[in-house]
Design a protein around this motif. Structure first.
Motif, PDB file in Angstrom:
ATOM      1  N   ARG A  34       0.839  -1.215   0.000  1.00 42.60           N
ATOM      2  CA  ARG A  34       0.000   0.000   0.000  1.00 42.60           C
ATOM      3  C   ARG A  34       0.870   1.260   0.000  1.00 42.60           C
ATOM      4  N   ARG A  53       2.227   2.241  -3.307  1.00 41.36           N
ATOM      5  CA  ARG A  53       1.343   2.850  -4.313  1.00 41.36           C
ATOM      6  C   ARG A  53       1.613   4.345  -4.414  1.00 41.36           C
ATOM      7  N   THR A  55      -2.832  -8.037  -4.250  1.00 42.30           N
ATOM      8  CA  THR A  55      -1.883  -7.016  -4.685  1.00 42.30           C
ATOM      9  C   THR A  55      -0.963  -7.633  -5.728  1.00 42.30           C
TER      10      THR A  55
END
Ligand code: HSE
Length: 385
Positions: A132, A135, A311
């Motif tokens: 995360r 990103r 992911t």
């Protein structure tokens, strides 16, 4: 989603219980249809088998969960599952690190996922949060307490004055330690997690043999007392740093100022910090070992798969880990201290000292000169950051 579960030990049995209890609507979408156990005598449930082909060759099984541990036969089983087009979720860091490049490539070519949240940080959502963070940011560095067994031992020695062997036995009884606890106390388990974090965080495949690894096998009450008297707590810290000049990686007992968050981490807990541009320093704390916390991470991976929230499959390029630019000062206890006079900053007594600021490469050379199988080394963290 039909699951073939490999292994019914500490982690595997936790996964079976969480999935069978079906406490949430997400878990209700999961079903363990077969469980591989080692011996006929271990069969306690009609889903259990001792034949791996009952699982990897079963076209109805969508995902194989590997909780056997160790290198073989886990690697061959995972390889066969990926080859047969099944997703794989594993908690097995040793097997992953030994075969990471090959397994990631196999998953990519077969169009399936290889997920390993539970292999690093136990129940902490560390791997998924690295994804995360990435990103938005590059990960500049990470560091942390990655091993529950050694944190348990060090906490018990510091807080309750327990002997090393007694604290280790307690950690084993709690199901935190590896089958061979040498991997925990000599720092290898933490090193596996540094390699996995470098792969996920930096996108590199680090060679574990390039990481400088120091364990806690030879820590004594004297070392703990010195740390305590000078305002430190000893923790086993794994770390990785990415810079323009490359990647570094270390595992070393560290004297941490008492005010630092890592100094406050109790029992089997892990704490891992990432540092990146916009998020800055971010620390994750939770149980790093044990049946349910680790099984929780496995089941989170399964739910990501069933909800298609997977992911990206991480991949990495081979990289040379180089610690020559990692400078620090070190606490050293050795019967041969007189062999390292030139790097001593402060002599504490006849067998302990604090070194001048030197690199990890210089430290490794010094270890060869010392020729002391019972040497204990700790990095001294001077500031609280
Ligand atoms: N032996 C490991 C630990 C288990 O103590 O952290 C979790 O990886």
């Amino acid at each position: 989603m039909k699951i073939g579960l490999l292994g019914h030990g500490t982690v595997g049995s936790g996964v079976r219980k969480i999935v069978d209890e079906k406490n949430t609507k997400e878990i209700s979408q999961l079903e363990i249809s077969k469980i591989l156990v080692r011996y006929e005598k271990d069969i306690t449930d009609n889903r259990m088998t001792v034949d791996i082909h009952d699982i990897v060759d079963d076209s109805e099984i969508d995902v194989v969960v590997e909780c056997i541990g160790g290198d073989e036969p886990a690697f061959s089983y995972v390889q066969a599952a990926l080859f047969n087009g099944k997703h794989v979720v594993t908690s097995n860091k040793k097997m992953l690190v030994n075969h990471l490049e090959e397994l990631l490539e196999l998953a990519r070519t077969r169009g399936v996922s290889l997920k390993y949240e539970a292999a690093c940080g136990g129940g902490i959502p560390w791997m998924s949060n690295l994804d995360r963070t990435k990103r938005i940011d590059d990960i500049n560095s990470f560091r942390g307490i990655f091993n529950g067994t050694t944190n348990y031992i060090l906490s018990k020695m510091s807080d309750e004055g327990l002997e090393f062997a007694v604290a280790l036995k307690e950690a084993q009884d709690c199901g935190y330690a590896e089958f061979d606890p040498s991997d925990d106390i000599d720092g290898m388990d933490t090193a596996y997690k540094v390699v996995l974090s470098s792969c996920k965080g930096f996108g590199v495949l680090a060679n574990i043999h390039d990481i400088d690894i120091y364990g806690i096998r030879h820590i004594s009450a004297k070392d703990i007392a010195y740390a305590c008297k000078h305002g430190y707590v000893c923790k086993l810290i794994g770390s990785g740093v990415k810079s323009d000049s490359g990647v570094s990686g270390t595992v070393i007992p560290t004297f941490i100022p008492k005010q630092n968050i890592f100094a406050t981490i109790p029992a089997n807990f892990n704490a891992i910090e990432s540092d990146s541009k916009t998020l800055g320093k971010m620390t994750y704390v939770g149980q790093g070992a044990g049946s349910y916390p680790t099984a929780h991470a496995v089941v989170q991976d399964l739910i990501d798969l069933v909800l298609h929230q997977d992911t990206e499959v991480s991949s990495g390029v081979g990289v040379h880990v180089d610690n020559k630019n990692r400078l620090s000062s070190f606490y050293v206890r050795s019967v041969n201290l007189n062999r390292m006079e030139d790097v001593i900053e402060e002599r504490i007594d006849e067998d302990t000292c604090i070194t001048k600021e030197i690199s990890f490469v210089e430290l490794a050379s010094m270890m060869k000169v010392l020729e002391d199988n019972a040497v204990f080394v700790a990095e001294v963290m001077h500031d609280c950051k």
